[in-house]
Design a protein around this motif. Structure first.
Motif, PDB file in Angstrom:
ATOM      1  N   GLY A  94       0.833  -1.197   0.000  1.00 10.49           N
ATOM      2  CA  GLY A  94       0.000   0.000   0.000  1.00 10.49           C
ATOM      3  C   GLY A  94       0.867   1.245   0.000  1.00 10.49           C
ATOM      4  N   ASP A  95       0.680   2.088   1.019  1.00 11.43           N
ATOM      5  CA  ASP A  95       1.479   3.313   1.141  1.00 11.43           C
ATOM      6  C   ASP A  95       2.612   3.161   2.141  1.00 11.43           C
ATOM      7  OD1 ASP A  95      -0.071   4.641  -0.702  1.00 11.43           O
ATOM      8  OD2 ASP A  95      -1.451   5.468   0.799  1.00 11.43           O
ATOM      9  N   THR A  96       2.843   1.946   2.616  1.00 10.88           N
ATOM     10  CA  THR A  96       3.931   1.698   3.570  1.00 10.88           C
ATOM     11  C   THR A  96       5.105   1.054   2.850  1.00 10.88           C
ATOM     12  OG1 THR A  96       2.362   1.398   5.382  1.00 10.88           O
ATOM     13  CG2 THR A  96       4.587   0.577   5.718  1.00 10.88           C
ATOM     14  N   LEU A  97       6.276   1.636   3.062  1.00  7.96           N
ATOM     15  CA  LEU A  97       7.493   1.156   2.406  1.00  7.96           C
ATOM     16  C   LEU A  97       8.420   0.584   3.472  1.00  7.96           C
ATOM     17  CD1 LEU A  97       8.515   1.215  -0.551  1.00  7.96           C
ATOM     18  CD2 LEU A  97       9.789   3.278   0.041  1.00  7.96           C
ATOM     19  N   ARG A  98       8.926  -0.612   3.210  1.00 10.05           N
ATOM     20  CA  ARG A  98       9.856  -1.256   4.139  1.00 10.05           C
ATOM     21  C   ARG A  98      11.219  -1.314   3.460  1.00 10.05           C
ATOM     22  NH1 ARG A  98       9.341  -4.739   8.597  1.00 10.05           N
ATOM     23  NH2 ARG A  98      11.082  -6.192   8.869  1.00 10.05           N
ATOM     24  N   LEU A  99      12.196  -0.632   4.066  1.00 12.53           N
ATOM     25  CA  LEU A  99      13.529  -0.506   3.484  1.00 12.53           C
ATOM     26  C   LEU A  99      14.557  -1.184   4.369  1.00 12.53           C
ATOM     27  CD1 LEU A  99      13.391   3.330   2.632  1.00 12.53           C
ATOM     28  CD2 LEU A  99      12.795   1.428   1.124  1.00 12.53           C
ATOM     29  N   THR A 100      15.505  -1.840   3.731  1.00  9.09           N
ATOM     30  CA  THR A 100      16.661  -2.386   4.436  1.00  9.09           C
ATOM     31  C   THR A 100      17.888  -1.603   3.989  1.00  9.09           C
ATOM     32  OG1 THR A 100      15.665  -4.592   4.515  1.00  9.09           O
ATOM     33  CG2 THR A 100      18.025  -4.431   4.916  1.00  9.09           C
ATOM     34  N   LEU A 101      18.442  -0.815   4.912  1.00  8.75           N
ATOM     35  CA  LEU A 101      19.579   0.049   4.615  1.00  8.75           C
ATOM     36  C   LEU A 101      20.838  -0.572   5.216  1.00  8.75           C
ATOM     37  CD1 LEU A 101      17.933   3.471   5.560  1.00  8.75           C
ATOM     38  CD2 LEU A 101      17.877   2.296   3.353  1.00  8.75           C
ATOM     39  N   ALA A 102      21.912  -0.511   4.463  1.00 10.76           N
ATOM     40  CA  ALA A 102      23.159  -1.121   4.946  1.00 10.76           C
ATOM     41  C   ALA A 102      24.339  -0.221   4.622  1.00 10.76           C
ATOM     42  CB  ALA A 102      23.360  -2.492   4.314  1.00 10.76           C
ATOM     43  N   SER A 103      25.350  -0.294   5.509  1.00  6.16           N
ATOM     44  CA  SER A 103      26.589   0.449   5.299  1.00  6.16           C
ATOM     45  C   SER A 103      27.691  -0.238   6.080  1.00  6.16           C
ATOM     46  CB  SER A 103      26.445   1.905   5.753  1.00  6.16           C
ATOM     47  OG  SER A 103      27.677   2.583   5.697  1.00  6.16           O
ATOM     48  N   ASP A 104      28.863  -0.391   5.466  1.00  2.00           N
ATOM     49  CA  ASP A 104      29.987  -1.037   6.146  1.00  2.00           C
ATOM     50  C   ASP A 104      30.454  -0.239   7.353  1.00  2.00           C
ATOM     51  OD1 ASP A 104      29.914  -3.054   4.294  1.00  2.00           O
ATOM     52  OD2 ASP A 104      31.418  -2.136   2.976  1.00  2.00           O
ATOM     53  N   ALA A 105      30.293   1.087   7.280  1.00  6.99           N
ATOM     54  CA  ALA A 105      30.710   1.943   8.397  1.00  6.99           C
ATOM     55  C   ALA A 105      29.610   2.122   9.432  1.00  6.99           C
ATOM     56  CB  ALA A 105      31.143   3.312   7.865  1.00  6.99           C
ATOM     57  N   GLY A 106      28.452   1.474   9.208  1.00  7.49           N
ATOM     58  CA  GLY A 106      27.335   1.647  10.135  1.00  7.49           C
ATOM     59  C   GLY A 106      26.373   2.710   9.627  1.00  7.49           C
ATOM     60  N   VAL A 107      25.096   2.457   9.796  1.00  9.79           N
ATOM     61  CA  VAL A 107      24.060   3.396   9.344  1.00  9.79           C
ATOM     62  C   VAL A 107      23.827   4.433  10.434  1.00  9.79           C
ATOM     63  CG1 VAL A 107      21.693   3.659   8.564  1.00  9.79           C
ATOM     64  CG2 VAL A 107      22.976   1.604   7.949  1.00  9.79           C
ATOM     65  N   ASP A 108      24.060   5.692  10.077  1.00 10.63           N
ATOM     66  CA  ASP A 108      23.827   6.794  11.004  1.00 10.63           C
ATOM     67  C   ASP A 108      22.330   7.118  11.004  1.00 10.63           C
ATOM     68  OD1 ASP A 108      23.765   9.038  12.559  1.00 10.63           O
ATOM     69  OD2 ASP A 108      25.299  10.138  11.426  1.00 10.63           O
ATOM     70  N   ARG A 109      21.690   6.922  12.151  1.00  8.38           N
ATOM     71  CA  ARG A 109      20.245   7.135  12.226  1.00  8.38           C
ATOM     72  C   ARG A 109      19.862   8.586  11.939  1.00  8.38           C
ATOM     73  NH1 ARG A 109      17.264   3.225  16.524  1.00  8.38           N
ATOM     74  NH2 ARG A 109      18.566   1.360  16.249  1.00  8.38           N
ATOM     75  N   ARG A 110      20.787   9.494  12.172  1.00 11.73           N
ATOM     76  CA  ARG A 110      20.473  10.903  11.898  1.00 11.73           C
ATOM     77  C   ARG A 110      20.263  11.157  10.412  1.00 11.73           C
ATOM     78  NH1 ARG A 110      25.477  13.659  14.881  1.00 11.73           N
ATOM     79  NH2 ARG A 110      26.440  11.958  13.676  1.00 11.73           N
ATOM     80  N   SER A 111      20.833  10.295   9.577  1.00  7.48           N
ATOM     81  CA  SER A 111      20.676  10.488   8.137  1.00  7.48           C
ATOM     82  C   SER A 111      19.275  10.155   7.660  1.00  7.48           C
ATOM     83  CB  SER A 111      21.690   9.629   7.375  1.00  7.48           C
ATOM     84  OG  SER A 111      21.425   8.246   7.559  1.00  7.48           O
ATOM     85  N   LEU A 112      18.473   9.489   8.509  1.00  7.73           N
ATOM     86  CA  LEU A 112      17.098   9.166   8.112  1.00  7.73           C
ATOM     87  C   LEU A 112      16.246  10.414   7.906  1.00  7.73           C
ATOM     88  CD1 LEU A 112      16.357   6.155  10.500  1.00  7.73           C
ATOM     89  CD2 LEU A 112      17.064   6.076   8.104  1.00  7.73           C
TER      90      LEU A 112
END
Length: 367
Positions: A94-112
Motif C-alpha cells: 500500500g502506502d507503507t514502504l519497508r527498506l533495508t539500509l546497509a553500510s559497512d561503516a554503520g548506518v547513522d540514524r540521523r541520516s534518516l
C-alpha cells in the motif's frame, strides 16, 4: 431628494442593462472565480509555491498520485546516496514502504531525516537493527502527492505557482490602473477645464510622453534603481495614465460650457471645487469604460516586461515570469507554458468582454 432620485435613476438603468448581458455577466463570473482561486487556492492545493520536489521535475499534468513506480526507485537511490548507505531490499505494501539500509561503516540514524525532507515520505521508524548497526530495517509512509498541472523544472507544483503568480499579476494590474486612473482623471480634467495656453502646454507634455519608448524608459529606470514591484508600478503608471487624461479632457471640454458649470462659476465656486464636484462626477461613465479596458492592458504589459526579465524578480513570480519559463522549456515540457498561458488568456479575455459590456450598458442609446 429629487437630485438623489435623478442620480439613482441612470445608475439603476445601467445596472439593469448590464444584468441583461449574459456574456458580460459570464465574464464577470470568470474574473471572480480566478480572483478567488488566486487568493485562496495556494492554501488548498497542498503545496507551498516555493516547495521543490527534486525527484518529480517536469511532471506532465495528470490526476495520478506521485511518486509512482517510475519515480519511486530513482528517488530512493538518490536519497540512499545522500545518506551514504545502499538499499539491500525494498518492499511496498500500500502506502507503507519497508527498506533495508546497509553500510559497512554503520548506518547513522540521523541520516534518516533525508526521507521526510524530500517531501515524498513521512517520518521513518526503525523496526530492526542488524550486524551491530551496519544494517537497519526502516518503515516509512509514502506520501500521495497530486500535481494537476504538473511540475516545473525545479519540481514545484505548477498549479500552486500559477495561483500565487496570479496574486502578483492581478495586484499590479489593479494598483497600476488605480494610480493611472487618479493621475489621468485629475490631469485631464484640469487641462480641459482651464483651457487656453495651460491646456495646450499640458497636452504637449502628454504628447512628449507618448513619444517616449516605453521599454527604453523601463531599462533606464532599472539602470538607476533596483528592480522591484514598486518600480514596476511606477514604470507602468507613468505611461498608462496618458489615455485616461485624453479621454477625461475631451469630456471636460464639452462639460465646462454646460449650464450647471456656469451656475457654479456665478456662485463664486473656484476651479478646484467645480472640477471635483461637477466635472469629474459627470465623466465617470467614459472613465469606467476606459478603466475596465485599462486593467487588462496593464496586466499584459506587466507580463511582457516579466517575459523580458525586466519585471517581477525571483523569488516572486507572475504569469509573465511563468510564461517566460515555459517558453524556454516548451519542447521538453509544453505544459509549463500552457498552464500560465491559460490563466493569463482567460483573465485578459474576461476583462475585455466585461469592459465591452460596461461600455454598452453605459451607452445612453442602449435600450
Amino acid at each position: 431628494m429629487s437630485g438623489a432620485v435623478a442620480t439613482a435613476g441612470p445608475a439603476r438603468r445601467t445596472l439593469a442593462r448590464l444584468a441583461r448581458m449574459r456574456t458580460a455577466l459570464a465574464a464577470l463570473t470568470v474574473l471572480m472565480l480566478i480572483a478567488l482561486a488566486c487568493l485562496a487556492g495556494p492554501a488548498l492545493t497542498g503545496h507551498d509555491p516555493d516547495r521543490a520536489y527534486p525527484d518529480l521535475r517536469q511532471l506532465p499534468a495528470g490526476l495520478a498520485a506521485q511518486p509512482d513506480a517510475s519515480h519511486l526507485g530513482p528517488a530512493l537511490e538518490r536519497l540512499a546516496f545522500r545518506m551514504r548507505v545502499h538499499l539491500d531490499a525494498t518492499a511496498r505494501e500500500g502506502d507503507t514502504l519497508r527498506l533495508t539500509l546497509a553500510s559497512d561503516a554503520g548506518v547513522d540514524r540521523r541520516s534518516l531525516v533525508y526521507l521526510p525532507r524530500s517531501g515524498l515520505f513521512g517520518q521513518p521508524a526503525v523496526q530492526e537493527e542488524r550486524d551491530g548497526g551496519r544494517s537497519l530495517v526502516v518503515t516509512v509512509q509514502v506520501r500521495r502527492l497530486h500535481f494537476l498541472f504538473g511540475t516545473d523544472v525545479q519540481g514545484r507544483d505548477l498549479l500552486t505557482r500559477c495561483l500565487a503568480a496570479g496574486r502578483i499579476s492581478l495586484a499590479i494590474g489593479l494598483a497600476a490602473s488605480l494610480v493611472a486612473l487618479l493621475i489621468g482623471v485629475a490631469y485631464g480634467a484640469t487641462a480641459g477645464f482651464l483651457g487656453g495656453a495651460i491646456d495646450a502646454t499640458m497636452m504637449r507634455c502628454v504628447d512628449v510622453l507618448y513619444a517616449l519608448p516605453f521599454v527604453f524608459f523601463v531599462i533606464l529606470l532599472l539602470v538607476f534603481f533596483r528592480p522591484s514591484l514598486t518600480l514596476m508600478l511606477v514604470a507602468i503608471a507613468a505611461v498608462e495614465w496618458l489615455d485616461m487624461a485624453r479621454v477625461v479632457r475631451a469630456q471636460t471640454l464639452s462639460l465646462r460650457e454646460r449650464d450647471f458649470v456656469r451656475a457654479a462659476r456665478a456662485l463664486g465656486v473656484r476651479a478646484p471645487g467645480i472640477i471635483a464636484r461637477h466635472i469629474v462626477p459627470n465623466t465617470l461613465g467614459p472613465v469606467a469604460v476606459t478603466a475596465t479596458l485599462l486593467v487588462p492592458q496593464v496586466i499584459l504589459l506587466e507580463s511582457f516586461l516579466s517575459f523580458l526579465g525586466l519585471g517581477v524578480q525571483e523569488p516572486q513570480t507572475s504569469w509573465g515570469v511563468l510564461v517566460a519559463d515555459g517558453a524556454r522549456s516548451i519542447e521538453a515540457a509544453p505544459h509549463m507554458l500552457a498552464a500560465p498561458a491559460f490563466f493569463l488568456i482567460a483573465t485578459l479575455v474576461a476583462l475585455n468582454v466585461f469592459g465591452d459590456g460596461v461600455a454598452d450598458a453605459l451607452d445612453p442609446q442602449a435600450g
